[in-house]
Write an enzyme that holds these catalytic residues in place. Structure first.
Site, PDB file in Angstrom:
ATOM      1  N   SER A 288      85.596  68.260  71.674  1.00 12.24           N
ATOM      2  CA  SER A 288      85.682  66.897  72.223  1.00 12.24           C
ATOM      3  C   SER A 288      86.154  65.973  71.121  1.00 12.24           C
ATOM      4  O   SER A 288      86.035  66.306  69.940  1.00 12.24           O
ATOM      5  CB  SER A 288      84.306  66.416  72.678  1.00 12.24           C
ATOM      6  OG  SER A 288      83.528  66.018  71.557  1.00 12.24           O
ATOM      7  N   ASP A 289      86.681  64.818  71.455  1.00 12.25           N
ATOM      8  CA  ASP A 289      86.869  63.821  70.405  1.00 12.25           C
ATOM      9  C   ASP A 289      85.490  63.243  70.079  1.00 12.25           C
ATOM     10  O   ASP A 289      84.495  63.502  70.776  1.00 12.25           O
ATOM     11  CB  ASP A 289      87.871  62.730  70.827  1.00 12.25           C
ATOM     12  CG  ASP A 289      88.478  62.036  69.593  1.00 12.25           C
ATOM     13  OD1 ASP A 289      87.895  62.138  68.491  1.00 12.25           O
ATOM     14  OD2 ASP A 289      89.525  61.382  69.728  1.00 12.25           O
ATOM     15  N   TRP A 290      85.442  62.463  69.037  1.00  6.93           N
ATOM     16  CA  TRP A 290      84.189  61.964  68.460  1.00  6.93           C
ATOM     17  C   TRP A 290      83.333  61.243  69.514  1.00  6.93           C
ATOM     18  O   TRP A 290      83.726  60.190  70.027  1.00  6.93           O
ATOM     19  CB  TRP A 290      84.532  61.014  67.325  1.00  6.93           C
ATOM     20  CG  TRP A 290      83.378  60.414  66.594  1.00  6.93           C
ATOM     21  CD1 TRP A 290      82.504  59.489  67.072  1.00  6.93           C
ATOM     22  CD2 TRP A 290      83.004  60.688  65.242  1.00  6.93           C
ATOM     23  NE1 TRP A 290      81.593  59.164  66.108  1.00  6.93           N
ATOM     24  CE2 TRP A 290      81.874  59.887  64.971  1.00  6.93           C
ATOM     25  CE3 TRP A 290      83.489  61.522  64.235  1.00  6.93           C
ATOM     26  CZ2 TRP A 290      81.244  59.898  63.729  1.00  6.93           C
ATOM     27  CZ3 TRP A 290      82.854  61.522  63.003  1.00  6.93           C
ATOM     28  CH2 TRP A 290      81.747  60.725  62.764  1.00  6.93           C
ATOM     29  N   ALA A 292      82.798  61.841  72.499  1.00  7.51           N
ATOM     30  CA  ALA A 292      83.381  61.690  73.841  1.00  7.51           C
ATOM     31  C   ALA A 292      82.530  62.324  74.937  1.00  7.51           C
ATOM     32  O   ALA A 292      82.615  61.905  76.093  1.00  7.51           O
ATOM     33  CB  ALA A 292      84.798  62.255  73.875  1.00  7.51           C
TER      34      ALA A 292
END
Ligand code: NOJ
Length: 745
Positions: A288-290, A292
């Site tokens: 995932s992005d940070w 997210a």
């Protein structure tokens, strides 16, 4: 015949061996999975950051990069990956805990944003893309990987391959611009650069295709914002570069922060499973992005942390970066039977597969090598390469009466502007361990290049973003005493990048007024721009005789710019993003549709236009000048009628009709004139960068294959439709000559 049989035998043996090797890995993963607890599995799916307060580029390796609590978590198998921890010493220490003190002994994977260099800083990706030199782009990623892996890193969160058509969006600096065809080639080159031919080698690293998907389509150019696009636009414009990166071998993918048509990417099963896994056969892992996973709640897509964890996992997000929702929620979900443990097994398998590919199970310490770290970081050869690609990234926007290049024997130069002697900003955003003390400024680069008799006078004039004009006077006096003025203006590095969006694309602060003050001296003014996005510089374009777009070129910025200013290098960069005249023209990419009432310059026309602006951009896609001139012949075709399965060859003669040797990016566009659905007015389908001596002519051939003519038809079938096609060849997307052919069934 004998050799043929032998070749077949070798091939079959190779395939069997390859298959055995991979199934041996799968068996090892099976046996590890069989011994793991639910919590240990979730640990592998959890990524956490190192401590923020230890970052010191001058002395970057420190034990305080991880907290005591994190050391305990590694021991207990609760962390499978770190980001923002680097340096051979600390990564070795933490890896030792993982492989000797944790129960499963599974090695950690260390990731970091190695975007345009690690310690040796290369140009920002948008700039590098303007070189149209795929080998150089690959080499830049290669060097970044060599340096980063010597410092214990295994994985870069790059390349960002998001198509960007809105220069207000700060992350335009991190990609390859607005075109899906070119963006796909750059994506593949960057992946090859980072990963090399053998991921288990100690100097190659896993790449990460991001941000999946359509992150660059944010409404209003505001980072993280909603994306609302048609399925067709997703398929035709945004998805190709991700797919190209995966086809080039990328082993990880990062989800994007945005939603698309109501579904946030981190919980989007259609994207992460149906397209990525089932259609594209991706078998690496998705991070995932940070934060997210947690943000699924904020989006209004999950009502609780527990639901966010479930939705993200079931959609196909394997690793949770920094929201700790997997750590806190998944165990209960599995134990209550709400989530089948097989989902954990599936994600852990994908993560362990990449750890195997990196060779971490054979030798978890192969990447933390203090000797290599010492030799590799800022190695002189790396710095030479950084200067080479920096030169190639510069785009000459204007050069009236051949003001450039300047003579090295010129009597006097005023070097002015807030960025003329700036050491930090040329590094650009996402500069990893870029060290400002190692940056050559423009002033320093010029000093090193000119003759000993040339007098250089420096005055800053103004700040990048302030209303203070008190420095103008000194700079203007300086200009009056000089033969020529070089004004280095633009944005600061932190005006583009994540969360760095602007509603105005004008030069910040009083810089435009500053240029006006300099022009009032009557001296020739050369503007050197540093910025992370297209700027609206109509005034400068119409009043200043010479303009160089240099973006943020990294640590060798000053040397590379001086190489171009004084003619040691003939500029060859071409824009990969259209420059609008004003913000009001956005979106203004070159590959738009025709509409029923195409733009017509007549102000009275009822056509696609604004009342108060010309219909054209300031500089089109593919634009860039040289110190020499190139003359194009008419494109010729080897046939005027082909079938849907044939290729066609387009040829053109290009002559260097000027007096200097130089490189030209010869560009090929096509237009599918009529279809079951409408097509863009032009689509880039090929380019060649050629070198020509004065008076030399080269014939450039392009093969246009059925793949290049294919599109999604009205039923979303991909293929070639019969009909007439136009071919355009030229020096940029506007300045072209055409030919046409037809495709018959
Ligand atoms: C957020 C950014 O969107 C992403 O590109 C980056 O890789 C992560 N933070 C980690 O720094």
């Amino acid at each position: 015949m004998k050799y043929f049989m032998l070749a077949i035998l070798c091939w079959v043996t190779f395939l069997l061996a390859a298959d055995k090797k991979s199934s041996a890995t799968e068996q090892k993963i099976d046996s590890i999975l069989a011994t793991m607890t639910i919590e240990e599995k979730i640990g592998q799916m959890t990524q956490t950051t190192g401590q923020w307060n230890w970052h010191d580029p001058a002395n970057y390796t420190s034990n305080s990069a991880a907290s005591d609590g994190q050391r305990i978590a590694i021991r207990e198998g609760r962390i499978g990956s770190f980001l923002n921890v680097y340096g051979s010493t600390i990564t070795r220490e933490l890896q030792t805990i993982a492989v000797t003190q944790s129960r499963t002994k599974i090695p950690l994977i260390f990731g970091f944003d190695v975007i345009h260099g690690f310690r040796t800083t290369f140009p920002i990706p948008l700039a590098e893309a303007c070189s149209w030199d795929l080998d150089a782009i690959e080499q830049s990623a290669r060097i970044a990987a060599r340096e980063a892996t010597a410092a214990g890193l295994h994985w870069t969160f790059a390349p960002m391959v998001d198509i960007a058509r809105d220069p207000r969006w700060g992350r335009i600096m991190e990609g390859a611009g607005e075109d899906p065809f070119y963006g796909s080639l750059v994506a593949a080159s960057r992946v090859k650069g980072f990963q090399g031919n053998d991921l288990s080698s100690n100097n190659t690293m896993a790449s990460c295709i991001k941000h999946f998907a359509a992150y660059g389509g944010a409404e209003g150019g505001r980072d993280y914002n909603t994306v609302d696009i048609s399925h067709r636009t997703l398929l035709e414009t945004y998805l190709p570069p991700y797919k190209a990166g995966i086809n080039a071998g990328a082993v990880t993918v990062m989800t994007s922060f945005n939603e698309i048509n109501g579904i946030p990417s981190t919980g989007n099963k259609n994207l992460l499973t149906d397209i990525l896994r089932n259609e594209w056969k991706f078998d690496g892992f998705v991070v995932s992005d940070w934060g997210a996973v947690g943000e699924l709640r904020t989006h209004g897509f999950a009502s609780s942390e527990s639901q966010a964890a479930k939705k993200a996992l079931l959609a196909g997000t394997d690793m949770d970066m920094e929201s700790f929702i997997y750590e806190h929620q998944l165990s209960a979900l599995v134990k209550s039977g709400e989530v089948n443990e097989q989902y954990l097994d599936q994600s852990v398998r994908r993560i362990l597969r990449v750890k195997y590919l990196l060779g971490l199970f054979d030798d978890p310490f192969r990447y933390c090598d203090s000797v290599r770290e010492k030799n590799e970081l800022l190695n002189p050869n790396n710095v030479i390469a950084a200067r080479e690609i920096a030169k190639k990234s510069i785009v000459l926007l204007k050069n009236e009466k051949n003001l450039l290049p300047l003579s090295k024997k010129i009597k006097s130069i005023a070097v002015v502007g807030p960025l003329a002697d700036d050491k930090a900003n040329p590094l650009g955003f996402w500069n990893a361990l870029g060290d400002p003390t190692k940056v050559t400024t423009v002033l320093e680069g010029i000093r090193k290049t000119v003759s000993s008799s040339t007098k250089i006078i420096y005055a800053k004039g103004c700040e990048i973003d302030s209303l203070d004009t008190s420095g103008f006077k000194k700079a203007v006096e300086t200009a009056k005493r000089s033969d020529v003025v070089i004004a280095v203006v633009g944005e600061s590095a932190v005006m583009s990048g994540e969360s760095k969006c602007r509603s105005s694309l004008n030069l910040p602060g009083v810089q435009e007024e500053f240029i006006k003050a300099l022009l009032s001296t009557g001296k020739p003014v050369i503007v050197v721009l540093m910025n992370g996005r297209p700027l609206t510089i109509e005034y400068i374009d119409s009043h200043v005789p010479a303009i160089l777009e240099t973006w943020f070129l990294g640590m060798e910025a000053g040397n590379a710019i001086a190489d171009v200013l004084f003619g040691d290098y003939n500029p060859s960069g071409k824009l990969v993003t259209t420059f609008p005249r004003t913000v009001g023209q956005i979106p203004i990419h070159y590959n738009h549709k025709n509409s029923g009432r195409p733009s017509n310059p007549d102000p009275k026309s009822y056509s696609v236009r604004y009342l108060d602006l010309p219909i054209t951009p300031l500089y089109p896609f593919g634009y860039g000048l040289s110190y020499t001139q190139f003359t194009y012949g008419k494109p010729s075709l080897n046939s005027h009628s082909i079938t849907t399965t044939d290729s066609i060859m387009v040829s053109v003669d290009v002559k260097n009709s000027g007096s200097r040797a130089g490189e030209e990016v010869v560009q090929l566009y096509i237009r599918d004139e009529f279809g079951s659905v409408t097509r863009p007015v032009k689509e880039l389908k090929g380019f060649k960068k050629i070198f020509l001596n004065p008076d030399e002519t080269k014939r450039v051939d392009f093969i246009v294959t059925p793949e290049l003519l294919s599109m999604y038809d009205i039923d979303m079938h991909y293929g070639v439709e019969s009909g007439t096609f136009k071919v355009y060849v030229g020096t940029n997307s506007s300045d072209v000559q055409e030919a046409s052919f037809e495709v018959v069934e």
